[in-house]
Design a protein around this motif. Sequence first.
Motif, PDB file in Angstrom:
ATOM      1  N   PRO B  98       0.633  -1.183   0.211  1.00 51.06           N
ATOM      2  CA  PRO B  98      -0.054  -0.025   0.277  1.00 51.06           C
ATOM      3  C   PRO B  98       0.877   1.220  -0.001  1.00 51.06           C
ATOM      4  O   PRO B  98       1.961   1.166   0.318  1.00 51.06           O
ATOM      5  CB  PRO B  98      -0.837  -0.273   1.485  1.00 51.06           C
ATOM      6  N   GLY B  99       0.279   2.260  -0.248  1.00 49.38           N
ATOM      7  CA  GLY B  99       0.879   3.717  -0.266  1.00 49.38           C
ATOM      8  C   GLY B  99       0.570   4.494  -1.213  1.00 49.38           C
ATOM      9  O   GLY B  99       0.179   3.948  -2.564  1.00 49.38           O
ATOM     10  N   ARG B 100       0.218   5.866  -1.172  1.00 49.57           N
ATOM     11  CA  ARG B 100      -0.226   6.857  -2.057  1.00 49.57           C
ATOM     12  C   ARG B 100       0.700   7.026  -3.299  1.00 49.57           C
ATOM     13  O   ARG B 100       0.106   7.221  -4.208  1.00 49.57           O
ATOM     14  CB  ARG B 100      -0.373   8.098  -1.619  1.00 49.57           C
ATOM     15  N   SER B 101       2.042   6.723  -3.079  1.00 53.27           N
ATOM     16  CA  SER B 101       2.659   6.852  -4.364  1.00 53.27           C
ATOM     17  C   SER B 101       3.327   5.583  -4.966  1.00 53.27           C
ATOM     18  O   SER B 101       3.819   5.519  -6.129  1.00 53.27           O
ATOM     19  CB  SER B 101       3.959   7.747  -3.976  1.00 53.27           C
ATOM     20  N   THR B 102       2.706   4.497  -4.520  1.00 52.70           N
ATOM     21  CA  THR B 102       3.246   3.156  -4.968  1.00 52.70           C
ATOM     22  C   THR B 102       2.517   3.105  -6.389  1.00 52.70           C
ATOM     23  O   THR B 102       1.210   2.850  -6.561  1.00 52.70           O
ATOM     24  CB  THR B 102       2.869   2.148  -4.041  1.00 52.70           C
TER      25      THR B 102
END
Lengths: 116, 115
Positions: B98-102
């Motif tokens: 997960p992660g907004r920039s992944t």
Amino acid sequence: AQSVTQLGSHVSVSEGALVLLRCNYSSSVPPYLFWYVQYPNQGLQLLLKYTSAATLVKGINGFEAEFKKSETSFHLTKPSAHMSDAAEYFCAVSDPGDTGFQKLVFGTGTRLLVSP
Amino acid sequence: GAGVSQTPSNKVTEKGKYVELRCDPISGHTALYWYRQSLGQGPEFLIYFQGTGAADDSGLPNDRFFAVRPEGSVSTLKIQRTERGDSAVYLCASSPRPGRSTEAFFGQGTRLTVV
């Protein structure tokens, strides 16, 4: 809520000409911004992304985009169009919310047409 | 294969029928997303899985839509009592974490047509 506006559903250029695809965003917090390309009968492919580092972002296939906070824009450019660039291009913003994942809000897309 | 695989690539069904759409993410990717792309529109978020659990299903339009990911890998999007308005391309994407920039890697989609 986050939103993205792509001006121009279709953009036509000649091979070798400058490509400019416009994207404006609305975000209540510093945004993460993305450009995706979709070729016919294929999935979305990431071209480039802005994640609060350098404001000029370089991507694949010679594309780049510049984040301009004052204009709330993230326009996509390429100095010289190639026939193979003909595709649909989507700008997207990552909705931060309270989540730690990438919830993308997409624009309606711009179809790039390249003529010989 | 190395990418996200979605089956079937095309599905035509009659109004009122039940359909299942399958997504095989990239091996080892823990995050999985479903989006819906209607004609002339950009993709719209439906649901996000982290592992086996649906962490965010706020994009599902109504209770006719349901998705599962029982073993944290393959996911199935289920639509009951299909309506003509459900006709769209359903896209699946996966990320290694997960992660907004992944980066999210998208499959080719399943084109659903309800007649």
